[in-house]
Design a protein around this motif. Structure first.
Motif, PDB file in Angstrom:
ATOM      1  N   VAL A 106     -65.082  45.894 121.700  1.00 31.31           N
ATOM      2  CA  VAL A 106     -66.531  45.717 121.048  1.00 31.31           C
ATOM      3  C   VAL A 106     -66.323  46.163 119.512  1.00 31.31           C
ATOM      4  O   VAL A 106     -67.110  45.846 118.524  1.00 31.31           O
ATOM      5  CB  VAL A 106     -67.629  46.505 121.872  1.00 31.31           C
ATOM      6  CG1 VAL A 106     -67.658  46.172 123.136  1.00 31.31           C
ATOM      7  CG2 VAL A 106     -67.140  47.929 121.632  1.00 31.31           C
ATOM      8  N   LEU A 107     -65.392  46.985 119.172  1.00 29.91           N
ATOM      9  CA  LEU A 107     -64.940  47.499 117.929  1.00 29.91           C
ATOM     10  C   LEU A 107     -63.988  46.517 116.874  1.00 29.91           C
ATOM     11  O   LEU A 107     -63.919  46.805 115.890  1.00 29.91           O
ATOM     12  CB  LEU A 107     -64.372  48.596 117.747  1.00 29.91           C
ATOM     13  CG  LEU A 107     -65.343  50.054 118.201  1.00 29.91           C
ATOM     14  CD1 LEU A 107     -64.474  51.207 118.229  1.00 29.91           C
ATOM     15  CD2 LEU A 107     -66.798  49.780 117.520  1.00 29.91           C
ATOM     16  N   SER A 108     -63.373  45.352 117.822  1.00 31.00           N
ATOM     17  CA  SER A 108     -62.466  44.720 116.951  1.00 31.00           C
ATOM     18  C   SER A 108     -63.186  43.846 115.996  1.00 31.00           C
ATOM     19  O   SER A 108     -64.329  43.263 116.097  1.00 31.00           O
ATOM     20  CB  SER A 108     -61.538  43.626 117.938  1.00 31.00           C
ATOM     21  OG  SER A 108     -61.018  42.619 117.224  1.00 31.00           O
ATOM     22  N   GLY A 109     -62.495  43.841 114.742  1.00 31.33           N
ATOM     23  CA  GLY A 109     -62.946  43.051 113.719  1.00 31.33           C
ATOM     24  C   GLY A 109     -64.336  43.927 112.975  1.00 31.33           C
ATOM     25  O   GLY A 109     -65.053  43.302 112.082  1.00 31.33           O
ATOM     26  N   THR A 110     -64.412  44.944 113.244  1.00 29.52           N
ATOM     27  CA  THR A 110     -65.581  45.918 112.601  1.00 29.52           C
ATOM     28  C   THR A 110     -65.134  46.906 111.584  1.00 29.52           C
ATOM     29  O   THR A 110     -63.926  47.023 111.795  1.00 29.52           O
ATOM     30  CB  THR A 110     -66.720  46.262 113.674  1.00 29.52           C
ATOM     31  OG1 THR A 110     -65.891  47.227 114.508  1.00 29.52           O
ATOM     32  CG2 THR A 110     -66.978  45.212 114.449  1.00 29.52           C
ATOM     33  N   ARG A 111     -66.122  47.589 111.164  1.00 27.82           N
ATOM     34  CA  ARG A 111     -65.597  48.537 110.216  1.00 27.82           C
ATOM     35  C   ARG A 111     -66.877  49.954 110.298  1.00 27.82           C
ATOM     36  O   ARG A 111     -67.830  49.754 110.629  1.00 27.82           O
ATOM     37  CB  ARG A 111     -65.324  48.536 108.999  1.00 27.82           C
ATOM     38  CG  ARG A 111     -66.412  47.609 108.068  1.00 27.82           C
ATOM     39  CD  ARG A 111     -66.096  47.347 106.636  1.00 27.82           C
ATOM     40  NE  ARG A 111     -65.933  48.314 105.843  1.00 27.82           N
ATOM     41  CZ  ARG A 111     -66.535  48.942 105.011  1.00 27.82           C
ATOM     42  NH1 ARG A 111     -67.831  48.399 104.767  1.00 27.82           N
ATOM     43  NH2 ARG A 111     -66.544  49.906 104.427  1.00 27.82           N
ATOM     44  N   THR A 112     -66.268  51.293 109.684  1.00 21.66           N
ATOM     45  CA  THR A 112     -67.084  52.190 109.644  1.00 21.66           C
ATOM     46  C   THR A 112     -66.853  52.591 108.223  1.00 21.66           C
ATOM     47  O   THR A 112     -65.876  52.446 107.779  1.00 21.66           O
ATOM     48  CB  THR A 112     -66.933  53.114 110.699  1.00 21.66           C
ATOM     49  OG1 THR A 112     -67.886  54.102 110.501  1.00 21.66           O
ATOM     50  CG2 THR A 112     -65.524  53.921 110.601  1.00 21.66           C
TER      51      THR A 112
END
Length: 252
Positions: A106-112
């Motif tokens: 679910v975190l793949s390709g995202t950022r914080t």
């Protein structure tokens, strides 16, 4: 029978030795909780991954968003694609468990903006960066939080001591994020998707059992008793745990 008893005794002795070492090291180090370079202009929302969570009333750009492991998938449904800060447990980066694999999915390709990884070895920072890169998770700032910094959070904010010898003696990452926000001066902390009575995670249908249930309940009771500005956006959690329901206004 005797072999089983012998293993039990050895395990108890190991726990005693580990506990003594950690207690002594904590006293000698006198660690501070994890650092934070920002400041809060409004409430902090800590988004957990319980199967049910409610969007806080009045949520706007003045709120600071904390996510935990894969709960960024919840915030994204509210139109928040990049949280301000994310707490991630070390085993989510390379772990082979169902939960770890689902977190990476679910975190793949995202950022914080700020990523805090708990209990990763400080001398393996390159391995951590490579592990995060492997599932295309990005960040502006990366911080490693060690065990003693985490113990300090519980101690300094709630006055509770834990040597972290097992899952039952530790609070969840979501509650660690709550402690972090309170320690650094958040005027209000609103939890959503954090419910010790629930099972499973919103980003998978496996229904995995939750750990840290008793410590989370104890910690919530302590924070509410002490009048800390802790709220929940989830009406059911408010009723069951006695946490004030967030109505959109900072406490006076």
């Amino acid at each position: 029978m005797q072999q089983s008893q012998s293993k039990g005794i050895r395990a108890q002795l190991k726990d005693i030795k580990t506990g003594f070492y950690r207690k002594l090291k904590y006293r000698l180090l006198r660690p501070a909780p994890p650092p934070f370079n920002g400041r809060f202009s409004g409430p902090v929302v800590v988004v957990g991954s319980a199967p049910k969570s409610d969007k806080p009333v009045g949520l706007d750009e003045t709120y600071t968003i904390f996510t935990v492991n894969g709960s960024q998938s919840v915030a994204s449904k509210w139109g928040i694609s990049v949280p301000d800060l994310t707490f991630m447990m070390f085993n989510q980066v390379e772990g082979t468990t169902t939960n770890a694999q689902e977190v990476r999915r679910v975190l793949s390709g995202t950022r914080t903006k700020s990523l805090y990884v708990l209990l990763w070895r400080r001398n393996e920072i390159d391995r951590l960066r490579n592990g995060l890169k492997a599932f295309d998770y990005n960040y502006d700032e990366l911080t490693i939080v060690d065990r003693y910094q985490r113990m300090a959070l519980l101690d300094k904010v709630a006055g509770l001591a834990s040597l972290e010898l097992d899952a039952d003696s530790k609070c969840s990452n979501g509650m660690n994020a709550v402690l972090f926000a309170l320690y650094h001066g958040a005027p209000a902390v609103i939890i959503c998707g954090i419910n010790p009575n629930s099972a499973g995670h919103i980003y998978n249908g496996v229904g995995l059992k939750r750990h840290h249930v008793d410590m989370d309940r104890l910690l919530i009771e302590r924070l509410v008793r002490d009048g800390r500005p802790l709220f929940t956006a989830d009406p059911d959690v408010s009723v069951r745990l006695g946490i004030p329901l967030w109505t959109g206004s900072l406490p006076s």
